[in-house]
Design an enzyme around this catalytic site. Structure first.
Site, PDB file in Angstrom:
ATOM      1  N   SER A  81      18.668   3.296  31.791  1.00  0.00           N
ATOM      2  CA  SER A  81      17.627   3.769  30.875  1.00  0.00           C
ATOM      3  C   SER A  81      17.739   3.162  29.486  1.00  0.00           C
ATOM      4  O   SER A  81      16.733   3.074  28.767  1.00  0.00           O
ATOM      5  CB  SER A  81      17.676   5.302  30.764  1.00  0.00           C
ATOM      6  OG  SER A  81      18.941   5.732  30.285  1.00  0.00           O
TER       7      SER A  81
ATOM      8  N   GLY B 204      18.566   6.002  35.125  1.00  0.00           N
ATOM      9  CA  GLY B 204      19.415   6.686  36.091  1.00  0.00           C
ATOM     10  C   GLY B 204      20.252   5.766  36.952  1.00  0.00           C
ATOM     11  O   GLY B 204      21.022   6.236  37.794  1.00  0.00           O
TER      12      GLY B 204
ATOM     13  N   ASN C 282      26.418   5.549  33.585  1.00  0.00           N
ATOM     14  CA  ASN C 282      26.186   6.707  34.447  1.00  0.00           C
ATOM     15  C   ASN C 282      27.352   6.955  35.395  1.00  0.00           C
ATOM     16  O   ASN C 282      27.643   8.099  35.735  1.00  0.00           O
ATOM     17  CB  ASN C 282      24.884   6.518  35.233  1.00  0.00           C
ATOM     18  CG  ASN C 282      23.662   6.702  34.354  1.00  0.00           C
ATOM     19  OD1 ASN C 282      23.628   7.558  33.484  1.00  0.00           O
ATOM     20  ND2 ASN C 282      22.656   5.877  34.570  1.00  0.00           N
TER      21      ASN C 282
ATOM     22  N   ASP D 250      16.521  14.239  22.382  1.00  0.00           N
ATOM     23  CA  ASP D 250      17.502  14.593  23.413  1.00  0.00           C
ATOM     24  C   ASP D 250      18.922  14.212  23.005  1.00  0.00           C
ATOM     25  O   ASP D 250      19.884  14.588  23.664  1.00  0.00           O
ATOM     26  CB  ASP D 250      17.140  13.966  24.759  1.00  0.00           C
ATOM     27  CG  ASP D 250      17.096  12.441  24.740  1.00  0.00           C
ATOM     28  OD1 ASP D 250      17.562  11.831  23.758  1.00  0.00           O
ATOM     29  OD2 ASP D 250      16.585  11.852  25.710  1.00  0.00           O
TER      30      ASP D 250
ATOM     31  N   HIS E  71      18.997   8.973  24.024  1.00  0.00           N
ATOM     32  CA  HIS E  71      18.370   7.657  24.047  1.00  0.00           C
ATOM     33  C   HIS E  71      17.983   7.210  22.641  1.00  0.00           C
ATOM     34  O   HIS E  71      17.471   8.006  21.856  1.00  0.00           O
ATOM     35  CB  HIS E  71      17.139   7.674  24.954  1.00  0.00           C
ATOM     36  CG  HIS E  71      17.456   8.029  26.371  1.00  0.00           C
ATOM     37  ND1 HIS E  71      17.405   9.321  26.836  1.00  0.00           N
ATOM     38  CD2 HIS E  71      17.860   7.257  27.402  1.00  0.00           C
ATOM     39  CE1 HIS E  71      17.758   9.334  28.121  1.00  0.00           C
ATOM     40  NE2 HIS E  71      18.035   8.093  28.481  1.00  0.00           N
TER      41      HIS E  71
END
Length: 235
Positions: free
Chosen positions: A55, A92, A120, A203, A206
């Site tokens: 991402s 992801g 991740n 969030d 990012h």
């Protein structure tokens, strides 16, 4: 520095759980056609630089032209260098997913391949041996399919929530892979961005457009000399 590390830790721990947002691309199901990237036919006489990642590369939450691959493309154009940028980021994505997807994105010739994966894996506490094997397999696939392609590896770091040893070894594996494979290394993709509230979206994960601009500035001094070198002759 400790407050920054703490905030960065909280932000990064949320990364693995944000894959169902509306703007997030889903990983392709087995046997399905992978989602379309921003790839376009390469104009005659131009070489391709492909950004392959998750991402962060995909530019989650910002406009395509605000993500760091597009900003690198603007710098390339300003410098008069003959490259077309392809953003092959997939939100992801893990190294295992990248390993299964890399052959698909290499259907067109690639001069420079920027590999940004592993974050991740680390956030999910996956075995580092698997992460290393998957990254190595991606590197091997690129070299096998396109021996003249130059590979740039983007380093990543994770907080010590899963243990200091795990975090230390995770950080180190990028440098080790770069040395073993003679790759160009970006030591830490999010240098100066991770954990900085004003450079991340609501969030806390990012980068904002301003954060992406800083990421591009981190990458450019490492990438620019490579772009200015003559392309290796095909073997």
């Amino acid at each position: 520095m400790k407050p920054v590390l703490s905030l960065f830790s909280c932000c990064l721990l949320m990364l693995a759980s944000c894959n169902s947002e509306p703007k997030t691309a889903e990983a392709p199901a087995t046997g399905a056609t992978p989602p379309t990237t921003t790839a376009a036919p390469t104009p005659a006489g131009k070489q391709t630089i492909l950004f392959f990642g998750n991402s962060l590369t995909a530019g989650y939450g910002v406009e395509p032209e605000e993500a760091f691959p597009a900003l690198i493309g603007q710098k390339i154009d300003s410098a008069g260098l003959g490259y077309t940028v392809v953003n092959a980021g997939l939100s992801g994505e893990t190294t295992a997913g990248g390993r299964s997807r890399v052959g698909w994105v290499l259907r067109q010739p690639v001069s420079i391949f920027v590999l940004e994966l592993g974050g991740n894996d680390g956030l999910r506490g996956l075995p580092l041996t698997d992460t290393r094997k998957n990254l190595q397999a991606i590197i091997d696939t690129v070299r096998r399919r396109s021996p003249q392609t130059r590979i740039v590896l983007a380093g990543m770091q994770i907080p010590p929530n899963l243990g200091v040893d795990y975090a230390t070894q995770f950080k180190a594996l990028y440098g080790e892979l770069a040395r073993q494979n003679q790759l160009v290394l970006i030591p830490f993709l999010l240098e100066g961005v991770g954990g900085v509230t004003k450079l991340n979206q609501q969030d806390g994960i990012h980068p904002t457009p301003a954060g992406h601009r800083l990421v591009a500035r981190t990458i450019w001094p490492i990438l620019q000399p490579l772009l200015q070198q003559p392309a290796p002759a095909s073997k």
